[in-house]
Design a protein around this motif. Structure first.
Motif, PDB file in Angstrom:
ATOM      1  N   VAL A  55      43.485   9.636 -27.153  1.00 44.20           N
ATOM      2  CA  VAL A  55      42.814  10.806 -27.708  1.00 44.20           C
ATOM      3  C   VAL A  55      41.358  10.802 -27.281  1.00 44.20           C
ATOM      4  O   VAL A  55      40.766   9.740 -27.099  1.00 44.20           O
ATOM      5  CB  VAL A  55      42.899  10.843 -29.253  1.00 44.20           C
ATOM      6  N   ASN A  56      40.789  11.998 -27.082  1.00 37.82           N
ATOM      7  CA  ASN A  56      39.350  12.022 -26.831  1.00 37.82           C
ATOM      8  C   ASN A  56      38.630  12.211 -28.162  1.00 37.82           C
ATOM      9  O   ASN A  56      39.091  12.925 -29.052  1.00 37.82           O
ATOM     10  CB  ASN A  56      38.968  13.091 -25.801  1.00 37.82           C
ATOM     11  N   ALA A  57      37.539  11.507 -28.310  1.00 39.32           N
ATOM     12  CA  ALA A  57      36.772  11.522 -29.565  1.00 39.32           C
ATOM     13  C   ALA A  57      35.310  11.760 -29.227  1.00 39.32           C
ATOM     14  O   ALA A  57      34.478  10.847 -29.270  1.00 39.32           O
ATOM     15  CB  ALA A  57      36.952  10.209 -30.325  1.00 39.32           C
ATOM     16  N   GLU A  87      36.883  12.571 -36.007  1.00 44.28           N
ATOM     17  CA  GLU A  87      37.653  12.245 -37.214  1.00 44.28           C
ATOM     18  C   GLU A  87      39.135  12.543 -37.002  1.00 44.28           C
ATOM     19  O   GLU A  87      40.000  11.765 -37.411  1.00 44.28           O
ATOM     20  CB  GLU A  87      37.116  13.041 -38.402  1.00 44.28           C
ATOM     21  N   LEU A  88      39.430  13.654 -36.364  1.00 39.88           N
ATOM     22  CA  LEU A  88      40.825  13.985 -36.063  1.00 39.88           C
ATOM     23  C   LEU A  88      41.402  12.979 -35.077  1.00 39.88           C
ATOM     24  O   LEU A  88      42.561  12.564 -35.213  1.00 39.88           O
ATOM     25  CB  LEU A  88      40.911  15.400 -35.499  1.00 39.88           C
ATOM     26  N   ALA A  89      40.606  12.564 -34.096  1.00 37.35           N
ATOM     27  CA  ALA A  89      41.077  11.574 -33.130  1.00 37.35           C
ATOM     28  C   ALA A  89      41.494  10.284 -33.836  1.00 37.35           C
ATOM     29  O   ALA A  89      42.549   9.701 -33.544  1.00 37.35           O
ATOM     30  CB  ALA A  89      39.988  11.290 -32.102  1.00 37.35           C
ATOM     31  N   ASP A 106      44.781   4.548 -27.403  1.00 36.03           N
ATOM     32  CA  ASP A 106      43.406   4.413 -26.936  1.00 36.03           C
ATOM     33  C   ASP A 106      42.556   5.607 -27.365  1.00 36.03           C
ATOM     34  O   ASP A 106      43.062   6.712 -27.602  1.00 36.03           O
ATOM     35  CB  ASP A 106      43.374   4.290 -25.412  1.00 36.03           C
ATOM     36  N   VAL A 107      41.254   5.377 -27.436  1.00 41.58           N
ATOM     37  CA  VAL A 107      40.293   6.421 -27.773  1.00 41.58           C
ATOM     38  C   VAL A 107      39.280   6.529 -26.639  1.00 41.58           C
ATOM     39  O   VAL A 107      38.663   5.540 -26.241  1.00 41.58           O
ATOM     40  CB  VAL A 107      39.568   6.111 -29.095  1.00 41.58           C
ATOM     41  N   ASP A 108      39.140   7.731 -26.086  1.00 38.23           N
ATOM     42  CA  ASP A 108      38.191   7.998 -25.003  1.00 38.23           C
ATOM     43  C   ASP A 108      37.046   8.836 -25.580  1.00 38.23           C
ATOM     44  O   ASP A 108      37.252   9.978 -25.999  1.00 38.23           O
ATOM     45  CB  ASP A 108      38.902   8.760 -23.884  1.00 38.23           C
ATOM     46  N   LYS A 109      35.856   8.279 -25.599  1.00 36.48           N
ATOM     47  CA  LYS A 109      34.723   8.944 -26.239  1.00 36.48           C
ATOM     48  C   LYS A 109      33.935   9.858 -25.293  1.00 36.48           C
ATOM     49  O   LYS A 109      32.934  10.445 -25.698  1.00 36.48           O
ATOM     50  CB  LYS A 109      33.786   7.903 -26.846  1.00 36.48           C
ATOM     51  N   LYS A 110      34.406   9.995 -24.049  1.00 37.83           N
ATOM     52  CA  LYS A 110      33.665  10.795 -23.081  1.00 37.83           C
ATOM     53  C   LYS A 110      34.454  11.959 -22.495  1.00 37.83           C
ATOM     54  O   LYS A 110      33.868  12.972 -22.125  1.00 37.83           O
ATOM     55  CB  LYS A 110      33.176   9.899 -21.934  1.00 37.83           C
TER      56      LYS A 110
END
Length: 268
Positions: A55-57, A87-89, A106-110
């Motif tokens: 997910v992107n965050a 928050e949804l991510a 995984d979480v992608d912050k970019k």
């Protein structure tokens, strides 16, 4: 948000081509389909493939990804700076890992939004003021895998989240009719089979489409059609009502229908 939507975004030119009925349909989405404003949007596009769910965050405005080539210059100037939805991510990650079926998320912050996400959203919610989170798909996995993904995410429907899958029921560009002679027979028959199976609640048949659907080998579903299964699951689970509406907006070649939702199917 009791409805989820599967929308065919077609070619990137949906962003500029006024001749496409789907463009006008999506522009009227808030007036004719869903007047309730969602708290946030989770969109799953066939253009983001990863080995594990991701997910992107993004904190702040989301970048616009131009993942297409050789199109008119004006399309590369569009921006869809919707706020990210970290928050949804985190909630998506929590639901997927909590299901016990997805060990790693995984979480992608970019990462921003690819054209499978921002093109339809630009038409549906042009104000770009609703937080958006995008979820990837896994093309090495089968329909049942994504069906289970939809099952895990179903609680979001009761949390004010609008869930949109953006792809196409068929996606075989080698067989696409660019001359405009109409929908090809194999595409129409496959699309119609999927529609009838979903309307009748035959989800096991849909999951086993490679054996049961006509012309399954021609469809080249992954990664686009995979979203049908995820969307259909979200539509049904928790509220096992039949699909209420299937909106068909044919375009030449390989994509007769363009979307289904837990109550609707939309597309060019």
């Amino acid at each position: 948000m009791k409805d989820t939507f599967y929308i065919s975004h077609g070619a990137p030119t949906l962003s500029i081509d006024e001749s496409l009925p789907a463009r006008h349909f999506l522009q009227s989405f808030q007036q004719t389909v869903l007047s309730e404003k969602p708290k946030s949007i989770l969109i799953i596009s066939g253009h983001w493939e990863t080995s594990d769910p991701t997910v992107n965050a993004v904190v702040g405005p989301t970048e616009t990804i131009y993942d297409f080539y050789g199109f008119p210059d004006q399309m590369y100037r569009f921006k869809y700076p919707a706020p990210g939805a970290p928050e949804l991510a985190n909630r998506v990650k929590e639901l997927l890992t909590g299901s016990g079926l997805f060990k790693r998320v995984d979480v992608d912050k970019k990462r921003g939004l690819d054209h499978g996400a921002w093109v339809p959203l630009m038409l549906m919610y042009p104000e770009a003021n609703i937080p958006v989170c995008q979820l990837s798909i896994q093309t090495d996995e089968d329909a049942t895998y994504h069906y289970n993904m939809g099952k895990a995410l179903a609680p979001l429907k009761d949390e004010g989240v609008l869930i949109i899958a953006s792809g196409a029921a068929t996606h075989n560009l080698r067989k696409m009719d660019l001359i405009g002679r109409g929908i090809q027979k194999w595409a129409y028959e496959f699309d119609n089979w999927v529609k009838e199976a979903l309307l009748e609640g035959r989800y096991d048949d849909v999951n086993d489409y490679k054996k049961k659907a006509p012309h399954a080998k021609c469809t080249l579903l992954a990664p686009f059609g995979i979203l049908l299964w995820l969307s259909a699951t979200l539509r049904a689970l928790g509220h096992l009502q039949p699909i209420r509406e299937w909106v068909e907006m044919p375009r030449p070649g390989v994509c007769p229908t363009v979307a289904i939702s837990p109550g609707h199917a939309l597309g060019p």
